[in-house]
Design a protein around this motif. Sequence first.
Motif, PDB file in Angstrom:
ATOM      1  N   UNK A   1      -9.646  47.608  63.978  1.00 35.86           N
ATOM      2  CA  UNK A   1      -9.932  47.255  65.389  1.00 35.86           C
ATOM      3  C   UNK A   1     -11.107  46.150  65.563  1.00 35.86           C
ATOM      4  N   UNK A   2     -12.315  46.463  64.833  1.00 37.88           N
ATOM      5  CA  UNK A   2     -13.327  45.543  64.786  1.00 37.88           C
ATOM      6  C   UNK A   2     -13.179  44.301  64.426  1.00 37.88           C
ATOM      7  N   UNK A   3     -12.126  43.911  63.372  1.00 32.95           N
ATOM      8  CA  UNK A   3     -11.772  42.733  63.008  1.00 32.95           C
ATOM      9  C   UNK A   3     -11.158  41.888  64.089  1.00 32.95           C
ATOM     10  N   UNK A   4     -10.465  42.392  65.120  1.00 28.50           N
ATOM     11  CA  UNK A   4      -9.900  41.450  66.097  1.00 28.50           C
ATOM     12  C   UNK A   4     -11.051  41.000  66.896  1.00 28.50           C
ATOM     13  N   UNK A   5     -12.290  41.394  66.983  1.00 28.68           N
ATOM     14  CA  UNK A   5     -13.475  40.736  67.439  1.00 28.68           C
ATOM     15  C   UNK A   5     -14.354  40.066  66.437  1.00 28.68           C
ATOM     16  N   UNK A   6     -13.691  39.887  65.079  1.00 26.36           N
ATOM     17  CA  UNK A   6     -14.081  39.151  64.217  1.00 26.36           C
ATOM     18  C   UNK A   6     -15.634  40.045  63.582  1.00 26.36           C
ATOM     19  N   UNK A   7     -15.347  41.182  63.728  1.00 25.59           N
ATOM     20  CA  UNK A   7     -16.637  41.856  63.043  1.00 25.59           C
ATOM     21  C   UNK A   7     -16.252  42.724  61.872  1.00 25.59           C
ATOM     22  N   UNK A   8     -16.746  42.299  60.964  1.00 25.22           N
ATOM     23  CA  UNK A   8     -16.148  42.871  59.573  1.00 25.22           C
ATOM     24  C   UNK A   8     -17.375  43.975  59.054  1.00 25.22           C
ATOM     25  N   UNK A   9     -17.153  44.468  58.147  1.00 28.47           N
ATOM     26  CA  UNK A   9     -17.994  45.727  57.337  1.00 28.47           C
ATOM     27  C   UNK A   9     -19.603  45.038  57.426  1.00 28.47           C
ATOM     28  N   UNK A  10     -19.800  43.736  57.065  1.00 26.63           N
ATOM     29  CA  UNK A  10     -21.207  43.391  56.716  1.00 26.63           C
ATOM     30  C   UNK A  10     -21.749  43.118  58.110  1.00 26.63           C
ATOM     31  N   UNK A  11     -21.087  42.546  59.338  1.00 20.85           N
ATOM     32  CA  UNK A  11     -21.599  42.572  60.430  1.00 20.85           C
ATOM     33  C   UNK A  11     -21.770  43.672  61.465  1.00 20.85           C
ATOM     34  N   UNK A  12     -21.083  44.683  60.980  1.00 20.03           N
ATOM     35  CA  UNK A  12     -21.131  45.887  61.897  1.00 20.03           C
ATOM     36  C   UNK A  12     -22.512  46.571  61.759  1.00 20.03           C
TER      37      UNK A  12
END
Length: 509
Positions: A468-479
């Motif tokens: 889900x977060x990937x659709x906002x371009x938020x990956x593990x490192x940016x979370x």
Amino acid sequence: MSKNFYITTPIYYPSAKPHMGHAYSSIVSDFFARFKRNDGYSVQFLTGTDEHGLKIQRTAEKNNMKPQDFCDQISKTFENLSKTLNLSNTDFIRTTEQRHIKSVQHLWKILEDQNQIYMSKYEGWYSVSDEAFYQPDEIESKENKHFVISSGSPVEWVEEESFFFKLSEWEKPLLKFYDENPKFILPEGRRNEVISFVKNGLKDLSVSRKTFSWGIKIPSNNDHIIYVWLDALTNYLSALNYPNTKDELYKNFWPADVHIIGKDILRFHAIYWPAFLMAAKLPLPKRVYGHGWILSGDEKMSKSKGNILDPLEIIDVYGLDTLRYYLLKEVSFGNDGNISQEKLESCINSDLANNYGNLCQRVLAFCEKNCGSKIPTNDFINDDLEILKNFENLAYLRDLIDNQNINDYMKFIIDMLFSSNKYFNDQEPWKKKNDKNRLNTIVYTALDLIRKISILLNPVIPDTTLKVLKIFDINDDKLKFEDIDNHKFLESGKNIGKLNILFKKIEND
Ligand code: MSP
């Protein structure tokens, strides 16, 4: 304040393949490790296998294998399970590793130097399946056989020369420590159990065995091996490169923030372990949390009852994130819980598919149609700010985690899911096609709610939330947990990625 966090699971006996109880301790620990990591902590998360002792030696013999070969084989299944459960452990320790043997022998020597160890003779009951000594009043007899009242495990009579640890000397210091550190043992009921046990008086503890050989040798007397619990507990130090107390790992991470354990091994962690550490003049862990059991029906799982729940089978049918969600939400943390097909399926249908899945699907579908799958603009009014401000109390959420209050944390998320679905319904963006500014703001707010909730759910269902977060371009490192109180995090105009169905509802005829 130190931004380091050290959490451990119990190390598991590789006497049989892992079951749901093991998976439970590990998933719960992983949940805390992931939350802390998302909250900016450097996290050391340890799990592993406890490979010495009579129980393992006898099981290996039954399988016509050498103990080491047997452990190599079963320990691998535990290591594999850690991967299948998507644990974010930073280390996997085996007590047959040299780093551990060295550390245990060093601790033993310190205890000897501190005059805490003496030679005598042990005469009493021993349970091989619990690897524990018991007092006569803890034993009951049935048909000429003897059992531990609390665990039901069989016991055998042992008479042998043994080294003893002066546990009785630590009765008062332990009680003082519990008193000064009221949250050392959680939940509170377990703390009370421990305190009353210690108040009843502590006897010196037999800490070596002579009649079998599968263990770590005592440096000064090779006829004896070190009692498996003194060996096992030390794993928490060995993984930080103890005895090198100048090592960065040791300096940064000892004392541990929390040992997650099952209630069956509370006595070892809340009495013996702090006593050994006090005697060795080492700092004590900050917390021991004793969770309940996962029951199969109403009973504890056991090989003899043939009621073992296999985590792999459940994952095969329902998926890993469903199992993780179920264990964290449905089991009241600290108490016993159980797993039923009916409750698992209702979790998928009502919480995961209808509540979280549905919020994501409907908001994204609407956004695609009306905002061209781009983050729209925002011009918040009170209705929006009212729901968004629920996410401003970071201290409340951190406090829940620091008190291992998983259930209120989950309740908060579920409340927010309901409120978010309700917000989207009540705002009726489909009726605002003539008021583009308002429509955009409603969609922006709903997208931001999805982002915030996904961050909170990430330690629970990491795989799904990352999709889900990937659709906002938020990956593990940016979370980052701390981003949930930023209501303007999403950049207007940015493209939103595609999302497939997250959870399929289970339809039973
Ligand atoms: N080797 C020791 C622990 C040493 S820690 C320094 C041991 N191993 S075990 O494999 O028997 O169990 C380890 C843990 O698994 C238990 O404390 C508990 O956390 C978990 N569980 C085992 N059976 C369980 C259930 N039925 N339910 C929940 N957890 C239980 O004890």
